[in-house]
Design a protein around this motif. Structure first.
Motif, short mmCIF file in Angstrom:
data_model
loop_
_atom_site.label_atom_id
_atom_site.label_comp_id
_atom_site.label_asym_id
_atom_site.label_seq_id
_atom_site.Cartn_x
_atom_site.Cartn_y
_atom_site.Cartn_z
N GLU A 62 31.95 -17.68 -12.50
CA GLU A 62 32.20 -16.55 -13.40
C GLU A 62 31.15 -16.47 -14.51
N VAL A 63 30.70 -17.62 -14.99
CA VAL A 63 29.75 -17.64 -16.09
C VAL A 63 28.42 -17.01 -15.70
N PHE A 64 28.13 -16.97 -14.39
CA PHE A 64 26.85 -16.42 -13.92
C PHE A 64 26.97 -15.00 -13.39
N ALA A 65 28.15 -14.37 -13.51
CA ALA A 65 28.35 -13.02 -12.99
C ALA A 65 27.39 -12.05 -13.67
N GLY A 66 26.63 -11.28 -12.88
CA GLY A 66 25.66 -10.36 -13.44
C GLY A 66 24.52 -11.06 -14.15
N SER A 67 24.25 -12.29 -13.75
CA SER A 67 23.32 -13.14 -14.48
C SER A 67 21.87 -12.89 -14.12
N SER A 68 20.99 -13.13 -15.10
CA SER A 68 19.55 -13.08 -14.85
C SER A 68 19.08 -14.34 -14.14
N LYS A 69 20.01 -15.25 -13.83
CA LYS A 69 19.65 -16.49 -13.13
C LYS A 69 19.50 -16.28 -11.62
N THR A 70 19.86 -15.09 -11.14
CA THR A 70 19.59 -14.78 -9.73
C THR A 70 18.08 -14.69 -9.53
N TYR A 71 17.60 -15.25 -8.43
CA TYR A 71 16.15 -15.31 -8.22
C TYR A 71 15.78 -14.86 -6.81
N LEU A 72 14.82 -13.94 -6.72
CA LEU A 72 14.27 -13.49 -5.45
C LEU A 72 12.91 -14.13 -5.25
#
Length: 205
Positions: A15-25
């Motif tokens: 939940e803390v990472f929902a919509g997070s900029s920590k997603t990486y492509l």
């Protein structure tokens, strides 16, 4: 080897990472390995830990989200198409964000709803779920090896919540159509009727 050209998408789970900029492509395997090292060190510095994550193979295509509302017994009429821009700059450049902007379209009928979302009804009804259900997809461009077929939706995320910030755009569309936003929530909670404005298109920034 670490320099292989295969591409992956890294998504921390929780939940803390929902919509997070920590997603990486990643652009290649080397870049992904460097990012994993960075996020480990960033977590130490900023006091968070990624204990679970999803690693997805990159599929070239168009990203689109389809959603519908479930009232505990059945789906409310209408399906929602949400196309989001997630990068902070134009031209798909800049850092990843939860959502920089979106385009929302209401559909009275949808092939996607019939073939995918509608099949969730038994599970949602069994749990007494009330709220929005959305499935984020890549509609593949098609791969040379035939692994990914052109136009076929490949699911990325399943979200049992009202999406941010697409939901605020939806409510603005109801208001612009002369509808009372409260009536929508009441209809959802009390299994009442509410008709979307199928002639409008919304844009949120």
């Amino acid at each position: 080897g670490e320099d292989d050209a295969c591409r992956y998408v890294f998504k921390p789970d929780g939940e803390v990472f929902a919509g997070s900029s920590k997603t990486y492509l990643g652009k290649n395997k080397r870049g992904l390995i460097d990012y994993l090292k960075w996020i480990k060190n960033d977590g130490i510095e900023k006091h968070y830990t990624v204990t679970k994550f999803v690693l997805q193979e990159f599929v070239e295509g168009i990203e689109a989200d389809f959603a519908a509302y479930f009232n505990g017994e059945e789906f409310m009429p209408g399906c929602i198409l949400d196309i989001e821009e997630k990068k902070s700059g134009d031209g798909n450049k800049g850092e990843a964000t939860g959502c920089m902007g979106n385009i929302i379209i209401f559909f009275e009928k949808s092939k996607y709803f019939d073939e995918y979302i509608s099949k969730l009804k038994p599970a949602l009804k069994a749990k007494g779920y009330v709220g929005q259900i959305s499935i984020n997809n890549i509609f593949a461009k098609g791969s040379d090896d035939g692994k990914y077929k052109a136009g076929v939706p490949y699911g990325l995320e399943f979200t049992p919540r009202m999406g941010w910030d697409a939901h605020t755009t939806e409510m603005a569309m109801h208001k612009a159509a002369g509808k009372n936003v409260a009536d929508f929530y009441i209809a959802l909670a009390e299994k009442g009727k509410f008709e979307f404005d199928y002639k409008s298109v919304g844009c949120g920034v």
